[in-house]
Motif scaffolding. Structure first.
Motif, PDB file in Angstrom:
ATOM      1  N   VAL A   9      63.323  13.013  95.075  1.00  0.00           N
ATOM      2  CA  VAL A   9      63.780  13.651  93.582  1.00  0.00           C
ATOM      3  C   VAL A   9      63.517  12.578  92.562  1.00  0.00           C
ATOM      4  CG1 VAL A   9      65.226  14.589  92.228  1.00  0.00           C
ATOM      5  CG2 VAL A   9      65.493  15.293  94.461  1.00  0.00           C
ATOM      6  N   ASN A  11      63.494  11.119  88.556  1.00  0.00           N
ATOM      7  CA  ASN A  11      64.379  11.485  87.437  1.00  0.00           C
ATOM      8  C   ASN A  11      63.919  10.632  86.184  1.00  0.00           C
ATOM      9  OD1 ASN A  11      66.231   9.262  86.873  1.00  0.00           O
ATOM     10  ND2 ASN A  11      66.747   9.368  88.928  1.00  0.00           N
ATOM     11  N   GLU A  65      65.037  20.497  84.349  1.00  0.00           N
ATOM     12  CA  GLU A  65      63.833  20.359  84.914  1.00  0.00           C
ATOM     13  C   GLU A  65      63.081  19.215  84.029  1.00  0.00           C
ATOM     14  OE1 GLU A  65      64.054  23.642  83.637  1.00  0.00           O
ATOM     15  OE2 GLU A  65      64.904  24.358  85.415  1.00  0.00           O
ATOM     16  N   SER A  66      63.767  18.994  83.040  1.00  0.00           N
ATOM     17  CA  SER A  66      63.394  17.705  82.122  1.00  0.00           C
ATOM     18  C   SER A  66      63.679  16.555  82.582  1.00  0.00           C
ATOM     19  CB  SER A  66      63.557  17.907  80.674  1.00  0.00           C
ATOM     20  OG  SER A  66      62.758  19.064  80.257  1.00  0.00           O
ATOM     21  N   SER A  69      62.916  16.260  88.980  1.00  0.00           N
ATOM     22  CA  SER A  69      61.723  16.825  89.388  1.00  0.00           C
ATOM     23  C   SER A  69      61.408  16.298  90.959  1.00  0.00           C
ATOM     24  CB  SER A  69      60.456  16.469  88.720  1.00  0.00           C
ATOM     25  OG  SER A  69      59.188  17.068  89.340  1.00  0.00           O
TER      26      SER A  69
END
Length: 77
Positions: A9, A11, A65-66, A69
């Motif tokens: 993930v 960020n 989602e901004s 991801s």
């Protein structure tokens, strides 16, 4: 540089903080977490819970989602 945790993930917490002039301590206080947690998140050493991820997105007033991801974010222009 985006933080990336062991689960893949990535960020944009650091980018969002810098863009808005918010310190790690200020963000931590707003979220009710220790300021070191923000550093761990940014470096990808810690994956947030869903609850914390949603609270971070809400703080910055962007979709989750901004901020997070599974794939690298494209460079910001």
């Amino acid at each position: 540089m985006a933080g990336k945790d062991s689960d893949g993930v990535v960020n944009r917490i650091a980018v969002l903080r810098a863009d808005r002039g918010v310190s790690r301590r200020q963000l931590a206080e707003a979220l009710g977490v220790h300021y070191q947690t923000i550093g761990y998140l940014e470096r990808g050493e810690y994956a947030p819970s869903l609850n914390l991820a949603l609270r971070i997105a809400a703080f910055f007033e962007v979709p989750v989602e901004s901020v997070f991801s599974l794939a690298p974010f494209p460079p910001l222009r």
